[in-house]
Design a protein around this motif. Sequence first.
Motif, short mmCIF file in Angstrom:
data_model
loop_
_atom_site.label_atom_id
_atom_site.label_comp_id
_atom_site.label_asym_id
_atom_site.label_seq_id
_atom_site.Cartn_x
_atom_site.Cartn_y
_atom_site.Cartn_z
N GLN A 1 -18.58 6.19 -0.48
CA GLN A 1 -17.13 6.10 -0.79
C GLN A 1 -16.35 6.77 0.35
O GLN A 1 -15.34 6.25 0.80
CB GLN A 1 -16.83 6.78 -2.13
CG GLN A 1 -15.34 6.79 -2.45
CD GLN A 1 -15.01 7.36 -3.82
OE1 GLN A 1 -15.86 7.49 -4.71
NE2 GLN A 1 -13.74 7.69 -4.03
N VAL B 1 -14.74 11.45 -9.18
CA VAL B 1 -14.30 10.40 -8.26
C VAL B 1 -14.81 9.04 -8.75
O VAL B 1 -15.58 8.96 -9.71
CB VAL B 1 -14.73 10.70 -6.81
CG1 VAL B 1 -14.17 12.03 -6.34
CG2 VAL B 1 -16.25 10.67 -6.67
N ASP C 1 -16.45 8.67 6.91
CA ASP C 1 -16.10 9.21 8.23
C ASP C 1 -16.90 10.48 8.51
O ASP C 1 -17.24 11.21 7.59
CB ASP C 1 -14.62 9.63 8.25
CG ASP C 1 -13.69 8.46 8.53
OD1 ASP C 1 -14.19 7.36 8.80
OD2 ASP C 1 -12.47 8.68 8.45
N SER D 1 -14.23 1.95 1.69
CA SER D 1 -12.93 2.02 1.00
C SER D 1 -12.55 0.68 0.39
O SER D 1 -13.13 -0.35 0.73
CB SER D 1 -11.84 2.44 1.99
OG SER D 1 -12.12 3.71 2.52
N HIS E 1 -5.46 14.79 5.34
CA HIS E 1 -6.39 13.81 4.77
C HIS E 1 -6.03 12.41 5.29
O HIS E 1 -4.84 12.12 5.49
CB HIS E 1 -6.22 13.89 3.24
CG HIS E 1 -7.14 13.00 2.45
ND1 HIS E 1 -6.96 11.65 2.35
CD2 HIS E 1 -8.24 13.27 1.72
CE1 HIS E 1 -7.91 11.13 1.58
NE2 HIS E 1 -8.71 12.10 1.19
N HIS F 1 -9.17 0.36 -6.18
CA HIS F 1 -10.03 0.99 -7.20
C HIS F 1 -11.01 0.00 -7.79
O HIS F 1 -12.19 0.30 -7.95
CB HIS F 1 -9.18 1.62 -8.31
CG HIS F 1 -8.55 2.90 -7.88
ND1 HIS F 1 -9.17 4.10 -8.04
CD2 HIS F 1 -7.39 3.14 -7.25
CE1 HIS F 1 -8.40 5.06 -7.53
NE2 HIS F 1 -7.31 4.49 -7.04
N HIS G 1 -3.21 15.31 -0.85
CA HIS G 1 -3.71 13.94 -0.69
C HIS G 1 -3.59 13.09 -1.94
O HIS G 1 -3.92 11.92 -1.92
CB HIS G 1 -5.18 13.97 -0.27
CG HIS G 1 -6.10 14.38 -1.39
ND1 HIS G 1 -6.23 15.68 -1.79
CD2 HIS G 1 -6.88 13.67 -2.22
CE1 HIS G 1 -7.09 15.75 -2.80
NE2 HIS G 1 -7.49 14.53 -3.09
N MET H 1 -14.98 13.28 6.91
CA MET H 1 -14.90 13.29 5.44
C MET H 1 -16.27 13.38 4.79
O MET H 1 -16.39 13.60 3.58
CB MET H 1 -14.21 12.00 4.94
CG MET H 1 -12.77 11.84 5.38
SD MET H 1 -11.70 13.11 4.73
CE MET H 1 -11.53 12.60 3.02
N ASN I 1 -11.58 8.44 -14.73
CA ASN I 1 -13.00 8.62 -14.38
C ASN I 1 -13.66 9.68 -15.26
O ASN I 1 -14.80 9.51 -15.70
CB ASN I 1 -13.13 9.01 -12.90
CG ASN I 1 -12.70 7.89 -11.96
OD1 ASN I 1 -12.65 6.73 -12.37
ND2 ASN I 1 -12.40 8.22 -10.73
C1 UD1 Z 1 -10.94 10.40 -3.36
C2 UD1 Z 1 -11.02 10.72 -4.87
C3 UD1 Z 1 -10.23 11.97 -5.17
C4 UD1 Z 1 -10.66 13.12 -4.29
C5 UD1 Z 1 -10.54 12.69 -2.83
C6 UD1 Z 1 -10.94 13.74 -1.85
C7 UD1 Z 1 -11.15 8.78 -6.38
C8 UD1 Z 1 -10.39 7.94 -7.32
N1 UD1 Z 1 -10.42 9.64 -5.65
O1 UD1 Z 1 -9.58 10.11 -3.05
O2 UD1 Z 1 -10.45 12.33 -6.52
O3 UD1 Z 1 -9.86 14.23 -4.53
O4 UD1 Z 1 -11.38 11.54 -2.64
O5 UD1 Z 1 -10.76 13.26 -0.57
O6 UD1 Z 1 -12.36 8.66 -6.28
N2 UD1 Z 1 -10.59 7.00 4.26
C9 UD1 Z 1 -11.01 7.21 5.54
N3 UD1 Z 1 -12.27 7.70 5.73
C10 UD1 Z 1 -13.11 7.98 4.70
C11 UD1 Z 1 -12.67 7.75 3.39
C12 UD1 Z 1 -11.41 7.26 3.19
O7 UD1 Z 1 -10.29 6.99 6.49
O8 UD1 Z 1 -14.25 8.44 4.97
C13 UD1 Z 1 -9.22 6.51 4.04
C14 UD1 Z 1 -9.15 5.04 3.75
O9 UD1 Z 1 -8.02 4.54 4.35
C15 UD1 Z 1 -9.00 4.99 2.25
C16 UD1 Z 1 -8.22 6.25 1.97
O10 UD1 Z 1 -8.67 7.19 2.93
O11 UD1 Z 1 -8.40 3.83 1.84
C17 UD1 Z 1 -8.42 6.81 0.61
O12 UD1 Z 1 -9.83 6.99 0.31
P1 UD1 Z 1 -10.36 6.82 -1.20
O13 UD1 Z 1 -11.81 7.07 -1.24
O14 UD1 Z 1 -9.88 5.54 -1.77
O15 UD1 Z 1 -9.59 7.92 -2.01
P2 UD1 Z 1 -9.16 9.43 -1.68
O16 UD1 Z 1 -7.68 9.45 -1.59
O17 UD1 Z 1 -9.94 10.02 -0.54
#
Ligand code: UD1
Length: 379
Positions: free
Chosen positions: A41, A100, A44, A68, A240, A71, A208, A47, A136
């Motif tokens: 999930q 998550v 990076d 990514s 973030h 949902h 975030h 991350m 969740n």
């Molecule tokens: C997720 C969790 C949240 C947690 C957070 C910590 C859910 C619903 N949300 O939210 O509870 O607090 O992680 O970070 O599971 N992206 C990157 N690199 C990555 C991952 C994501 O650039 O490695 C970017 C992408 O554009 C992506 C966005 O971040 O669309 C959001 O990532 P996502 O995993 O959808 O949710 P978070 O906001 O990180």
Amino acid sequence: MNGERALDLVAGARPNFMKVAPILRVLGAGPLSPRLVHTGQHYDEGMSGVFFRDLGIAEPDVYLGVGSGSHGQQTARILAAYEEHLVRTRPAAAVVVGDVNSTMACTLAAVKLGIPVAHVEAGLRSFDRTMPEEINRLVTDTLADLLLVSEPAGEENLRREGIADGRIRYVGNVMIDTLVRELPGARALGVTERLGLPAGGFAYVTLHRPSNVDDPARLARLANLLGALGARLPVVFPVHPRTRERLRGTGLEGQLASAPGVLLLEPLGYRESLGLMAGARLVLTDSGGVQEETSYLGVPCLTLRPNTERPVTVSLGTNVVVGEEIERAWPLIEEVLAGRHKAGRPIPGWDGHAAERVAAALAERYGGQNRPAGPRDPG
Ligand code: UD1
């Protein structure tokens, strides 16, 4: 496949990694053989990768690489990929942590195949169903077989929802195990000095949540708050990826980057982040984990949300929930700067040994010879 005592331990996103690290370490020394499943999930280096190195977590046994998406897409991809893995390997149980999308999707996949799920950090409720994490949590806890609880409210919530006592176990907070172990190394890194920050004289910020960063008007008010705060004391803000994207999209990134006293950084590793948090005068956040970490550290925390699913951080810890109105943070900030913020008190089971209690509960329920979990008092 390690036979019927193999146990999956699932991690997917940044806040999961500090929770699985201590469980893996303790389980590795016991009768159950853990297999780390990373859903991808978060993917990076900043991350995910850096957390594996900082926390000494070995390469995952299984990487699902879901990435990514919306949902629905993300949950569906995890569900399908994890199901395929489960059908092939049939572990004795799946252990999921936190709230998550990976937590919920893997729970669904496992229970549909008759594989029991243990949920670490069960029972937390914000009572706010607009938060994806609340959905969740509700789904995961309804379906889980063993509910391992980190704070008193967790037990109360689960009982009220009709979960039988025998399935609930108060184990304390595994994330604090990681904090206790990593704090000396985090302090020794000297990040505060490297960034030229006055020890105990800066604010540390993390933001975030979609509810804060996805609404441009709210994001602008938050940016104004941080800009004004930067005029009072240095503000360090590791951004973030979601927040970076939104700041860019609204043109607020430049405004914030050029605000005097505000330092925007890329996401930090676990140790750097912990070192800064421990040295801060004040923390502003919308993260769940940061509310807990600051409570343990005794650092004042203002939570920029209308609610918290972690009420013990308010009743015993250093956390204050600011509420919907961002500007309400100001009198609270003044209190902190005047040295009048409440001091925290110890929280039961936040003692560096929660993973041992998790492992004992897992061994008791799914096989092996570990002794039952100990009392809930702090060590
Ligand atoms: C997720 C969790 C949240 C947690 C957070 C910590 C859910 C619903 N949300 O939210 O509870 O607090 O992680 O970070 O599971 N992206 C990157 N690199 C990555 C991952 C994501 O650039 O490695 C970017 C992408 O554009 C992506 C966005 O971040 O669309 C959001 O990532 P996502 O995993 O959808 O949710 P978070 O906001 O990180």
